[in-house]
Design a protein around this motif. Structure first.
Motif, mmCIF file in Angstrom:
data_model
loop_
_atom_site.group_PDB
_atom_site.id
_atom_site.type_symbol
_atom_site.label_atom_id
_atom_site.label_comp_id
_atom_site.label_asym_id
_atom_site.label_seq_id
_atom_site.Cartn_x
_atom_site.Cartn_y
_atom_site.Cartn_z
ATOM 1 N N ALA A 183 0.801 -1.226 0.000
ATOM 2 C CA ALA A 183 0.000 0.000 0.000
ATOM 3 C C ALA A 183 0.832 1.275 0.000
ATOM 4 N N LEU A 184 2.123 1.174 0.310
ATOM 5 C CA LEU A 184 2.928 2.366 0.564
ATOM 6 C C LEU A 184 3.519 2.952 -0.711
ATOM 7 N N ILE A 185 3.354 4.245 -0.845
ATOM 8 C CA ILE A 185 3.930 5.001 -1.969
ATOM 9 C C ILE A 185 4.941 5.990 -1.393
ATOM 10 N N PRO A 186 6.202 5.922 -1.814
ATOM 11 C CA PRO A 186 7.198 6.851 -1.253
ATOM 12 C C PRO A 186 6.989 8.265 -1.771
ATOM 13 N N ILE A 187 7.213 9.239 -0.903
ATOM 14 C CA ILE A 187 7.205 10.642 -1.310
ATOM 15 C C ILE A 187 8.527 11.264 -0.889
ATOM 16 N N SER A 188 8.996 12.209 -1.665
ATOM 17 C CA SER A 188 10.280 12.844 -1.366
ATOM 18 C C SER A 188 10.361 14.191 -2.066
ATOM 19 N N GLU A 189 10.785 15.190 -1.332
ATOM 20 C CA GLU A 189 10.964 16.536 -1.885
ATOM 21 C C GLU A 189 11.979 17.258 -1.011
ATOM 22 N N GLU A 190 12.964 17.880 -1.632
ATOM 23 C CA GLU A 190 13.980 18.597 -0.864
ATOM 24 C C GLU A 190 14.264 19.941 -1.512
ATOM 25 N N THR A 191 14.168 20.993 -0.724
ATOM 26 C CA THR A 191 14.462 22.350 -1.176
ATOM 27 C C THR A 191 15.406 22.995 -0.164
ATOM 28 N N ASP A 192 15.744 24.255 -0.423
ATOM 29 C CA ASP A 192 16.604 24.972 0.512
ATOM 30 C C ASP A 192 15.901 25.251 1.827
#
Length: 623
Positions: free
Chosen positions: A220-229
């Motif tokens: 069921a798990l969907i990875p999320i990822s976001e990186e900013t300053d």
């Protein structure tokens, strides 16, 4: 005149402070586990008895404390986490207020054994009601062991306000899970009344989520990822198919600290727009990492409320990040411009069904009492209540003019056995065609129209099924007319610990209803038989969880066990019915609905139908 204001003694001040920090055994668990993490522990063991009312013991292998530090740790506002006011905006630890141990020791009997790494002897302290009873050297393993006994022993009123062991243990589980998920690199274990509840070896985040919340979430798990300053967001969100009707598997962490935020929750739900049914909640475990100077955690002693410097920015980042992850995994719907219009398909389907209906009628004898198979049709006998309810319903159709006389000649026929709703014993099935045989229309999305003399009824198929099934199941349960269906090969199901605990409590009652479930460990059960009307469902863990979920939702409604269980099963089984019914099946559904004691409302209080009259429609068109 004598002075009135005086300084409170330390033990009273500590008890007042404990009222904010220590509300129940779960509060103690939270504070002790956070202290162990701050101490650099890699192995944390939690042992509790009687849901924490008589014993909460935590053993860790952290850095330990010297004799002086151990004594100072029980003083109010004594901490190693901060030195000056500016440190409040540069926090990298879970605790910082210096109130936890002092507050706990004010309302419980506490024993601490601690030793620093590399030293030969440790120290043992005993504190009761903020009073130090003893302090002496002792043999101890490196790290710290704290035992909190008889919580609120000196405040009987507070102790009386504690809930049952079941409720208090649920709160302990919540706190344990929140911290264990945030630190997958640390080993955790939990024992309650001598029984192992959790054994969580160090692993990665996904494995830890599955260990804590259950194996069903593996797909069921969907990875999320976001990186900013400004911010880093990572974690997992669940597929819409695995959403539940109850909250409980939703976790936000800011700099690894568990928080509650309705605002951020709204952002995540916005990402699921049009993907989830109403009042369904997806699983998510989302971490935010940002500069400690841009947040304020010193809002409440529980430290679960946080103020952000720019909350709207965090909201937008989370919504966009989640939506992007769902799209990458093909969860968001796509538009097919070559697909035929749903309206034209619906009209064509209605036309074909009508032609088929008339062709069958013309080939039938007007006086025939058999349906297409050739066997004689014998109407089952109705109860007095069913006859009265059906007669009352027929008044709605009094004097209705039929546009086509052929439809008056339509004969009752048995429904296909492939429709689960009508797989009932013959003596319990209402005879089809007892109500007026008018042309029924299926609008789609589970809505049907039944004409009246001065208007029409708009019927919601699922809620109508819920009412029909609820009455049927309740009658079966109250009269113990249950037949078991034994499985040739017993089926094993695994639940999360929260659901498993509830199921264990309900096992005796479920057995009386026709369920045979045998515990195999803490969270695994073997299903050897189910009531006959629940056979061939498939996905046993899915419907079992949904029944438990609906049962918990119904506990606040002051229902009997039979009513609550019938409600839970009816709401689950109504989802199994086909999306589209034939005209004869629609007629049978209406007949059975109006034979119910309360046909207007489903067991969850939703309307089964709405009545419209032509005068009201005329006024709306004129307005």
């Amino acid at each position: 005149m004598a002075d009135l204001i005086r300084l409170l003694p330390d033990h009273i001040a500590n008890q007042i402070a404990a009222g904010e920090v220590v509300q129940r055994p779960a509060s103690v668990v939270k504070e002790l586990m956070e202290n162990a993490i701050d101490a650099g522990a890699q192995n944390i063991r939690l042992i509790i008895n009687d849901a924490g009312k008589t014993l909460i013991q935590l053993v860790d292998d952290g850095i330990g404390m010297s004799e002086t530090d151990a004594r100072m740790s029980f003083e109010r506002h004594a901490t190693s986490k901060i030195q000056k006011a500016e440190d409040l905006f540069n926090l990298h630890t879970m605790g910082f207020r210096g109130e936890a141990l002092a507050s706990i020791a004010a309302v419980a009997q506490v024993e601490m054994r601690t030793k620093k790494r590399g030293e030969e002897l440790g120290v043992r302290l005993q504190v009761e009601g903020s009073e130090l009873l003893s302090q002496e050297p002792c043999q101890a393993a490196a790290g710290t062991s704290i035992s909190v006994k008889n919580l609120f022993y000196n405040i009987p009123a507070r102790r009386n306000f504690l809930k049952s062991d079941k409720v208090e243990f649920k709160h302990v589980l919540d706190e344990f899970q929140q911290i264990a998920i945030a630190h997958p690199d640390i080993f955790f274990s939990l024992h309650h009344n001598g029984q192992k509840q959790f054994h969580l070896p160090a692993s990665n985040l996904k494995q830890r989520i599955i260990q804590v919340l259950g194996k069903k979430y593996a797909q069921a798990l969907i990875p999320i990822s976001e990186e900013t300053d400004i911010i880093k967001i990572w974690g997992y969100v669940g597929k819409p198919d695995f959403a539940r009707k109850m909250r409980g598997d939703q976790y936000f962490y800011v700099n690894q600290r568990y928080i509650k935020s309705n605002y951020l929750q709204h952002a995540l739900f916005q990402a699921y727009e049009d993907l989830l049914p109403q009042k369904m909640y997806p699983i998510y475990v989302v971490f935010f990492e940002l500069d400690p100077a841009k947040i304020d955690v010193n809002v409440h002693p529980s430290k679960q409320e946080i103020k952000f410097e720019d909350e709207r920015l965090i909201y937008n980042y989370l919504r966009v990040c989640t939506r992007h992850a769902l799209a990458q995994h093909h969860v968001t719907p796509s538009i097919d411009f070559e697909q035929e219009s749903s309206i034209s398909k619906q009209l064509e389907r209605e036309r074909m069904e009508k032609q088929q209906l008339f062709s069958n009628t013309k080939t039938s004898s007007p006086k025939s009492t058999t349906s297409g198979g050739g066997g004689g049709y014998r109407p089952p006998q109705k109860t007095e209540q069913e006859r009265n309810n059906l007669a009352h319903w027929e008044k709605l159709y009094a004097d209705l003019q039929d546009e086509e006389e052929e439809e008056q000649q339509l004969l009752p026929s048995k429904l296909s056995k492939q429709t689960p709703l009508f797989e009932q014993e013959e003596e319990e099935t209402l005879q089809m065609g007892q109500g007026p045989k008018q042309e029924l229309f299926y609008l789609g999305q589970g809505y049907m129209i039944s004409p009246l003399r001065a208007g029409y009824l708009l019927i919601h198929q699922q809620t109508a099924l819920e009412r029909i099934l609820y009455d049927d199941y309740l009658q079966r349960l109250e009269h113990k007319r249950l037949v078991q269906q034994h499985s040739l090969f017993p089926i094993s199901v695994s639940l999360n610990l929260r659901d498993a605990k509830l199921l264990q409590e309900l096992l005796p009652q479920l057995k009386s209803l026709g369920f045979e479930l045998v515990p195999m460990g803490e969270t695994t059960f073997v299903i050897s038989s189910v009531p006959a009307y629940l056979e061939q469902l498939g996905e046993e863990d899915g419907w079992l969880e949904e029944i438990l979920e609906q049962y918990q939702l119904g506990q606040s409604l002051s229902l009997s066990f039979e009513q609550n269980m019938a409600r839970a099963m009816a709401m689950r089984m109504a989802k199994q019915q086909p999306k589209r019914l034939s005209p004869l099946e629609m007629q049978a559904l209406i007949d059975r609905l109006f034979a119910c004691e309360n046909p207007e409302r489903s067991p969850r209080g939703r309307r089964c139908f709405i009545r419209y009259n032509f005068e009201e429609l005329d006024r709306r068109f004129e307005s």
